[in-house]
Scaffold this motif. Sequence first.
Motif, PDB file in Angstrom:
ATOM      1  N   SER A   1     -12.356   9.837  -8.988  1.00  0.00           N
ATOM      2  CA  SER A   1     -11.346   8.758  -9.069  1.00  0.00           C
ATOM      3  C   SER A   1     -11.974   7.422  -9.130  1.00  0.00           C
ATOM      4  O   SER A   1     -13.202   7.139  -8.966  1.00  0.00           O
ATOM      5  CB  SER A   1     -10.909   8.991  -7.429  1.00  0.00           C
ATOM      6  OG  SER A   1     -10.629   7.719  -7.091  1.00  0.00           O
TER       7      SER A   1
ATOM      8  N   TYR B   1     -14.940  -2.587   6.059  1.00  0.00           N
ATOM      9  CA  TYR B   1     -13.665  -2.138   6.353  1.00  0.00           C
ATOM     10  C   TYR B   1     -12.528  -2.980   6.479  1.00  0.00           C
ATOM     11  O   TYR B   1     -12.807  -3.955   6.753  1.00  0.00           O
ATOM     12  CB  TYR B   1     -13.984  -1.408   7.891  1.00  0.00           C
ATOM     13  CG  TYR B   1     -12.744  -0.944   8.380  1.00  0.00           C
ATOM     14  CD1 TYR B   1     -12.024   0.469   8.190  1.00  0.00           C
ATOM     15  CD2 TYR B   1     -12.017  -1.636   9.588  1.00  0.00           C
ATOM     16  CE1 TYR B   1     -10.788   0.813   8.952  1.00  0.00           C
ATOM     17  CE2 TYR B   1     -11.033  -1.249  10.114  1.00  0.00           C
ATOM     18  CZ  TYR B   1     -10.323   0.194   9.953  1.00  0.00           C
ATOM     19  OH  TYR B   1      -9.035   0.535  10.399  1.00  0.00           O
TER      20      TYR B   1
ATOM     21  N   LYS C   1      -9.700  11.944  -3.882  1.00  0.00           N
ATOM     22  CA  LYS C   1      -8.640  12.579  -3.084  1.00  0.00           C
ATOM     23  C   LYS C   1      -9.533  13.941  -2.559  1.00  0.00           C
ATOM     24  O   LYS C   1     -10.153  14.600  -3.520  1.00  0.00           O
ATOM     25  CB  LYS C   1      -7.648  13.057  -4.111  1.00  0.00           C
ATOM     26  CG  LYS C   1      -6.747  13.928  -3.149  1.00  0.00           C
ATOM     27  CD  LYS C   1      -5.136  13.900  -4.296  1.00  0.00           C
ATOM     28  CE  LYS C   1      -4.250  14.920  -3.688  1.00  0.00           C
ATOM     29  NZ  LYS C   1      -3.632  14.664  -2.474  1.00  0.00           N
TER      30      LYS C   1
ATOM     31  N   TRP D   1     -17.052   7.397   4.267  1.00  0.00           N
ATOM     32  CA  TRP D   1     -18.244   7.834   3.571  1.00  0.00           C
ATOM     33  C   TRP D   1     -19.121   8.291   4.531  1.00  0.00           C
ATOM     34  O   TRP D   1     -19.292   7.495   5.678  1.00  0.00           O
ATOM     35  CB  TRP D   1     -18.697   7.066   2.378  1.00  0.00           C
ATOM     36  CG  TRP D   1     -18.863   5.550   2.575  1.00  0.00           C
ATOM     37  CD1 TRP D   1     -18.075   4.607   3.108  1.00  0.00           C
ATOM     38  CD2 TRP D   1     -20.016   4.828   2.338  1.00  0.00           C
ATOM     39  NE1 TRP D   1     -18.499   3.296   3.241  1.00  0.00           N
ATOM     40  CE2 TRP D   1     -19.889   3.417   2.894  1.00  0.00           C
ATOM     41  CE3 TRP D   1     -21.301   5.171   1.872  1.00  0.00           C
ATOM     42  CZ2 TRP D   1     -20.901   2.481   2.681  1.00  0.00           C
ATOM     43  CZ3 TRP D   1     -22.505   4.134   1.813  1.00  0.00           C
ATOM     44  CH2 TRP D   1     -21.972   2.757   2.225  1.00  0.00           C
TER      45      TRP D   1
ATOM     46  N   GLY E   1     -10.539   4.741  -7.550  1.00  0.00           N
ATOM     47  CA  GLY E   1     -10.408   4.104  -6.231  1.00  0.00           C
ATOM     48  C   GLY E   1     -10.902   5.344  -5.181  1.00  0.00           C
ATOM     49  O   GLY E   1     -11.860   5.720  -5.157  1.00  0.00           O
ATOM     50  N   LYS E   2      -9.750   5.415  -4.415  1.00  0.00           N
ATOM     51  CA  LYS E   2     -10.145   6.355  -3.146  1.00  0.00           C
ATOM     52  C   LYS E   2     -10.125   7.563  -3.641  1.00  0.00           C
ATOM     53  O   LYS E   2      -9.176   8.043  -4.465  1.00  0.00           O
ATOM     54  CB  LYS E   2      -9.056   6.062  -2.079  1.00  0.00           C
ATOM     55  CG  LYS E   2      -8.816   4.776  -1.499  1.00  0.00           C
ATOM     56  CD  LYS E   2      -7.746   4.694  -0.587  1.00  0.00           C
ATOM     57  CE  LYS E   2      -7.516   2.856   0.015  1.00  0.00           C
ATOM     58  NZ  LYS E   2      -7.748   2.630   1.163  1.00  0.00           N
TER      59      LYS E   2
ATOM     60  N   TYR F   1     -13.244  -3.178  -7.329  1.00  0.00           N
ATOM     61  CA  TYR F   1     -12.085  -2.564  -6.750  1.00  0.00           C
ATOM     62  C   TYR F   1     -10.861  -3.051  -7.566  1.00  0.00           C
ATOM     63  O   TYR F   1     -10.845  -3.892  -8.270  1.00  0.00           O
ATOM     64  CB  TYR F   1     -11.984  -3.544  -5.506  1.00  0.00           C
ATOM     65  CG  TYR F   1     -12.890  -2.975  -4.320  1.00  0.00           C
ATOM     66  CD1 TYR F   1     -12.872  -1.708  -3.757  1.00  0.00           C
ATOM     67  CD2 TYR F   1     -13.757  -3.730  -3.773  1.00  0.00           C
ATOM     68  CE1 TYR F   1     -13.566  -1.217  -2.838  1.00  0.00           C
ATOM     69  CE2 TYR F   1     -14.662  -3.528  -2.781  1.00  0.00           C
ATOM     70  CZ  TYR F   1     -14.605  -2.066  -2.205  1.00  0.00           C
ATOM     71  OH  TYR F   1     -15.424  -1.616  -1.274  1.00  0.00           O
TER      72      TYR F   1
ATOM     73  N   THR G   1     -15.275   1.650  -4.533  1.00  0.00           N
ATOM     74  CA  THR G   1     -15.376   2.607  -3.198  1.00  0.00           C
ATOM     75  C   THR G   1     -16.496   3.341  -3.554  1.00  0.00           C
ATOM     76  O   THR G   1     -17.164   3.585  -4.528  1.00  0.00           O
ATOM     77  CB  THR G   1     -14.038   3.458  -3.694  1.00  0.00           C
ATOM     78  OG1 THR G   1     -14.182   4.364  -4.944  1.00  0.00           O
ATOM     79  CG2 THR G   1     -12.721   3.127  -3.237  1.00  0.00           C
TER      80      THR G   1
ATOM     81  N   SER H   1       0.956  -1.071  -0.126  1.00  0.00           N
ATOM     82  CA  SER H   1      -0.059   0.132  -0.026  1.00  0.00           C
ATOM     83  C   SER H   1       0.960   1.338  -0.042  1.00  0.00           C
ATOM     84  O   SER H   1       1.864   1.441   0.749  1.00  0.00           O
ATOM     85  CB  SER H   1      -0.925  -0.056   1.131  1.00  0.00           C
ATOM     86  OG  SER H   1      -1.047   1.122   1.814  1.00  0.00           O
TER      87      SER H   1
ATOM     88  N   ALA I   1     -13.063   1.110   1.585  1.00  0.00           N
ATOM     89  CA  ALA I   1     -11.700   1.589   1.503  1.00  0.00           C
ATOM     90  C   ALA I   1     -11.477   3.117   1.567  1.00  0.00           C
ATOM     91  O   ALA I   1     -10.275   3.555   1.576  1.00  0.00           O
ATOM     92  CB  ALA I   1     -11.084   1.251  -0.031  1.00  0.00           C
ATOM     93  N   GLU I   2     -12.483   3.799   1.986  1.00  0.00           N
ATOM     94  CA  GLU I   2     -12.499   5.244   2.150  1.00  0.00           C
ATOM     95  C   GLU I   2     -13.658   5.826   3.163  1.00  0.00           C
ATOM     96  O   GLU I   2     -14.518   4.949   3.072  1.00  0.00           O
ATOM     97  CB  GLU I   2     -12.619   6.005   1.025  1.00  0.00           C
ATOM     98  CG  GLU I   2     -13.543   5.928   0.198  1.00  0.00           C
ATOM     99  CD  GLU I   2     -13.435   6.751  -1.161  1.00  0.00           C
ATOM    100  OE1 GLU I   2     -12.614   7.304  -1.470  1.00  0.00           O
ATOM    101  OE2 GLU I   2     -14.730   6.739  -2.010  1.00  0.00           O
TER     102      GLU I   2
ATOM    103  N   THR J   1     -17.099   6.397  -3.739  1.00  0.00           N
ATOM    104  CA  THR J   1     -16.977   7.619  -4.652  1.00  0.00           C
ATOM    105  C   THR J   1     -16.981   7.221  -5.813  1.00  0.00           C
ATOM    106  O   THR J   1     -17.723   7.648  -7.097  1.00  0.00           O
ATOM    107  CB  THR J   1     -15.790   8.493  -4.199  1.00  0.00           C
ATOM    108  OG1 THR J   1     -14.963   7.890  -4.363  1.00  0.00           O
ATOM    109  CG2 THR J   1     -16.089   9.284  -3.135  1.00  0.00           C
TER     110      THR J   1
END
Length: 443
Positions: free
Chosen positions: A428, A243, A433, A223, A430-431, A142, A190, A99, A220-221, A192
């Motif tokens: 994005s 999570y 920003k 929310w 993925g995660k 993912y 994710t 990571s 993964a982020e 988003t």
Amino acid sequence: MTPADPKPTYHPASAPDFVPAPLLRRLQLDRLQAIVARAYERVALFRQRLQASKLTPADIRSLEDMARLPFTTKADLRDTYPFGLFASPLKDVVRVHASSGTTGKPIVVAYTKDDVAVWTSVMVRSFAACGLHEGDIIQNAYGYGLFTGGLGAHYGAEGIGATVIPISGGNTDRQIMLLKDFGVTAICCTPTYFLHLIDRAQQLGVDLKSLPLRAGVFGAEPWTQSMRKHIESVTNIAAFDIYGLSEIIGPGVAIECPQHDGLHIFEDHFYPEIIDLDTGAVLPDGQEGELVLTTLSKWAMPMIRYRTRDITALLPGQCPCGRTLRRMRRIGRRSDDMLILRGVNVYPSQIETALLEVEGTLPHYQLILTREHGLDQLEVQVEVTPQVFSDRVGALEALAAKLGDRIERVVGLRIKVTLVEPQTIQRSEGKAKRVIDKRAQQP
Ligand code: DLL
């Protein structure tokens, strides 16, 4: 479930979710003792830390003794890059993931064959808690690769007997085509990225509500509850929060059940504690602090009292779903996400909640941090619906002022709000920003 059988049926792999608490505690202690002994014997850093605390594995006689063990942090993973915390020889390691940190080298994590089997089992239990089973068609958006999300969800989805579509992240138009053409019933990505899929589907004239899609497994982020409401109202799916973190195993550390009231932690494999951020003292259930996790069965890379930086609380009481596994409140923020503005602590999630409470905003926003004359300034840019955007200038100003008031009420500071057109803020795969820090570019 049929009308004649009012009790939900559970996947056999979910049996440990319902183990009576005293049995679970006994199992945890047995596993803790074994893992501390293994880490002590095989990982120099753990041995030195225990020795410095004048402890040996034999001193761990109860779960309460855990509080005597030293913490592990992300810096320890960085300092021992790449393989310094492995407790197994490389020939027994069948997989590594990594990571990326904010700076420099990534952190590397390892799995034996048995570790992968445990990971698969917690992901099977996660999907089962979301009501998924054999016959489901799971689109896994993912990212596949060093990120744990793709492969973690993949093995779990196969493990539960579902049909997996391993599409990985990105290629949004193709995602929508497959959702529609393959009769997908659940999606993993994710939150988003799912928002982005919703927007794009709308542009392409695909009505997500008319598809068989009934569940989303989002994580993964951070929310918020407001984002869940938004997702569920525009798509008719049930949105579940999942999570996890690479250092502990990947996704599948904790999952929501259909009660959507906190995430059940798979405590037979991961022991949770909540600590005071400053003193490191263990806090009682219900109190907010930093989540600390200990892996109870991870063989290739045991983690002892890992400080996650994620802020939450363990929820007191039993969940009506019958699971005995303790729950944690959804993670709204990380201790290192905190912005300090004019002496006030500000978290992106507080701003998200304030923004989404007001009609006309979209769940796409960004916080721009700048420095003017040595003072930090924050600007919130948020997308608004096309209707609002085409409104009179006066209406836009009124909405910006209203959002400013809401944020001020939650955060305690007046922050500049700029309304922007839909599709302005970068999406994005993925995660997301959320914070763009431009301070380094300014005097
Ligand atoms: O994000 C693992 C994962 C993949 C979890 C897919 C869920 C779904 P890392 O990249 O190591 O691993 O990032 C871990 O992401 O410490 C949290 O700060 C954040 N995070 C993960 N899940 C959630 C969640 C994966 N449901 C870091 N809510 C963690 C809030 C989350 N934050």
